[in-house]
Design a protein around this motif. Sequence first.
Motif, PDB file in Angstrom:
ATOM      1  N   GLY A 195       0.814  -1.205   0.000  1.00  0.00           N
ATOM      2  CA  GLY A 195       0.000   0.000   0.000  1.00  0.00           C
ATOM      3  C   GLY A 195       0.849   1.257   0.000  1.00  0.00           C
ATOM      4  N   LYS A 196       2.090   1.149   0.537  1.00  0.00           N
ATOM      5  CA  LYS A 196       2.989   2.314   0.590  1.00  0.00           C
ATOM      6  C   LYS A 196       4.397   1.972   0.111  1.00  0.00           C
ATOM      7  CE  LYS A 196       2.802   2.077   5.308  1.00  0.00           C
ATOM      8  NZ  LYS A 196       1.808   1.034   5.595  1.00  0.00           N
ATOM      9  N   THR A 197       4.902   0.814   0.583  1.00  0.00           N
ATOM     10  CA  THR A 197       6.293   0.440   0.329  1.00  0.00           C
ATOM     11  C   THR A 197       6.331  -0.579  -0.812  1.00  0.00           C
ATOM     12  OG1 THR A 197       6.805   0.819   2.639  1.00  0.00           O
ATOM     13  CG2 THR A 197       8.357  -0.551   1.433  1.00  0.00           C
ATOM     14  N   VAL A 198       7.438  -0.538  -1.591  1.00  0.00           N
ATOM     15  CA  VAL A 198       7.590  -1.432  -2.738  1.00  0.00           C
ATOM     16  C   VAL A 198       8.901  -2.198  -2.608  1.00  0.00           C
ATOM     17  CG1 VAL A 198       7.947  -1.499  -5.240  1.00  0.00           C
ATOM     18  CG2 VAL A 198       6.268   0.083  -4.264  1.00  0.00           C
ATOM     19  N   VAL A 199       8.852  -3.520  -2.699  1.00  0.00           N
ATOM     20  CA  VAL A 199      10.064  -4.355  -2.705  1.00  0.00           C
ATOM     21  C   VAL A 199      10.111  -5.115  -4.027  1.00  0.00           C
ATOM     22  CG1 VAL A 199      11.250  -6.319  -1.630  1.00  0.00           C
ATOM     23  CG2 VAL A 199      10.119  -4.611  -0.193  1.00  0.00           C
ATOM     24  N   PRO A 200      11.126  -4.824  -4.890  1.00  0.00           N
ATOM     25  CA  PRO A 200      11.173  -5.509  -6.183  1.00  0.00           C
ATOM     26  C   PRO A 200      11.809  -6.891  -6.076  1.00  0.00           C
ATOM     27  CG  PRO A 200      13.004  -3.969  -6.011  1.00  0.00           C
ATOM     28  CD  PRO A 200      12.220  -3.846  -4.716  1.00  0.00           C
ATOM     29  N   LEU A 201      11.317  -7.825  -6.894  1.00  0.00           N
ATOM     30  CA  LEU A 201      11.980  -9.124  -7.041  1.00  0.00           C
ATOM     31  C   LEU A 201      12.972  -9.012  -8.200  1.00  0.00           C
ATOM     32  CD1 LEU A 201       8.992 -11.606  -6.488  1.00  0.00           C
ATOM     33  CD2 LEU A 201      10.433 -10.469  -4.810  1.00  0.00           C
ATOM     34  N   ALA A 202      13.596 -10.130  -8.581  1.00  0.00           N
ATOM     35  CA  ALA A 202      14.578 -10.094  -9.668  1.00  0.00           C
ATOM     36  C   ALA A 202      13.852  -9.990 -11.017  1.00  0.00           C
ATOM     37  CB  ALA A 202      15.425 -11.364  -9.633  1.00  0.00           C
ATOM     38  N   PRO A 203      14.422  -9.241 -11.966  1.00  0.00           N
ATOM     39  CA  PRO A 203      13.770  -9.120 -13.271  1.00  0.00           C
ATOM     40  C   PRO A 203      13.796 -10.427 -14.062  1.00  0.00           C
ATOM     41  CG  PRO A 203      15.900  -8.016 -13.298  1.00  0.00           C
ATOM     42  CD  PRO A 203      15.667  -8.467 -11.889  1.00  0.00           C
ATOM     43  N   ALA A 204      12.800 -10.597 -14.924  1.00  0.00           N
ATOM     44  CA  ALA A 204      12.711 -11.786 -15.778  1.00  0.00           C
ATOM     45  C   ALA A 204      12.237 -11.352 -17.156  1.00  0.00           C
ATOM     46  CB  ALA A 204      11.724 -12.786 -15.176  1.00  0.00           C
ATOM     47  N   GLN A 205      12.342 -12.269 -18.101  1.00  0.00           N
ATOM     48  CA  GLN A 205      11.763 -12.013 -19.426  1.00  0.00           C
ATOM     49  C   GLN A 205      10.954 -13.226 -19.815  1.00  0.00           C
ATOM     50  OE1 GLN A 205      14.300 -11.747 -23.032  1.00  0.00           O
ATOM     51  NE2 GLN A 205      13.385  -9.749 -23.340  1.00  0.00           N
TER      52      GLN A 205
END
Length: 416
Positions: A195-205
């Motif tokens: 809702g406020k904070t964002v945690v990215p995972l590893a990029p993929a294609q």
Amino acid sequence: MKILLIGTGGREHALALALNADPQVTDLYAMPGNPGIATVAQLVPGNGQDGEQVAQAAKRLGVDLVVVGPEAPLVAGVADAVRAAGIACFGPSAAAAQLEGSKAFAKEVMQQAGVPTARALTCHNQGELDDALAEFGAPYVVKEDGLAAGKGVVVTDDLAQARQHGADIFARGGKLIVEEFLDGPEVSLFCVCDGKTVVPLAPAQDFKRALDGDKGPNTGGMGAYSPLPWAPADIAEQVVAQVALPTVQQMARRGTPFTGLLYCGLALTSKGLRVVEFNVRFGDPETQVVLARLRSPLGQLLEAAATGKLAGFGPLAWDEQAAVCVVLASAGYPKKARKGDEITGIDQAEQLAGVHVIHAGTAREGESLVSSGGRVLAVVGLGQGVAAARARAYAGMEKISLPQGHYRSDIAKAKA
Ligand code: AMP
Ligand code: GLY
């Protein structure tokens, strides 16, 4: 922690494996699950589409968290029903799920948030469509507005085909958007949001077209790999700063905070990164490769997101190996998938080092395992670098047989 996972596909099998590997997850249930998920979770009857049914099951089982896999139950409000019953849920409300449920809505939010995306026009009839096609020119990009399981988009140089796709959508009573063509490689970045904070995972294609060389119709996805050796090292930070965080902040300002997985589908164009699409759930089949590499505890991560505590969650840990997955599809997919064909060789594939098999459209029929959907299974290979992971995935696939099953032979080729 007790978790109820909703869904039945390959994405959910990958989620189930990662949730099961979290030492704090003591009980894992899945509604309705599939034969692969059944090896790590207790299956619960129900289709997972009905919010009341899911909330009742979650209460009865005494779970701490419900994780919703697919988009359809989210758009239908399953997360709202679970939260109304006082149970934490990883997945956006129906209102926030409109980021995927309506491409026109997503464009409006992106515009308000200043998020870079293709310029687009919404069309309700053939006249508006013809004007929009003339304005943008070829290649034409025509997208159905509602949910279409990855098959609502046509990208073509053929004006007649673009017009026909639009006519089909209008005939169903739908609307569509026409947008600017984006060139450049695509990246899928999954962002866990509270809702406020964002945690990215590893990029993929992922590989959306049915046939080798990116030929044939769009599908739900025929394979994927992660990480992306060719992408800028700070791609995840760029996407969080330019796309995910502004979107999450805008959704909060609108009064529809986004809690769950914001899937940013991006094109890295010569003019910079652009959003191709948002989804409001993990991608399929990218999840199969991303979670195969995640070493942080997934149950704890998703619970932190569902309870607004992501800010306290430390940086994520990743396996240094690469992962490649190749999807085996049934005869006729994506047009009309044949069901009921026997699948053999999964055990032999999984005996190979660094190989595991994810079930998607499989079902038990007596002693045998048969196909029950378009994308039947995925073979995942892990190895030192994309080329090694790829070799393992294909070695595994060669052990498996499905009458007239088909898979692409060029997933992650020349991406190492
Ligand atoms: P979507 O459902 O919006 O992700 O579209 C499915 C696929 O169509 C994308 O992954 C792209 O490969 C392609 N596509 C969608 N929008 C565009 C665009 N504006 N330009 C070029 N290709 C696109
Ligand atoms: N792999 C594309 C999607 O999940 O929408």
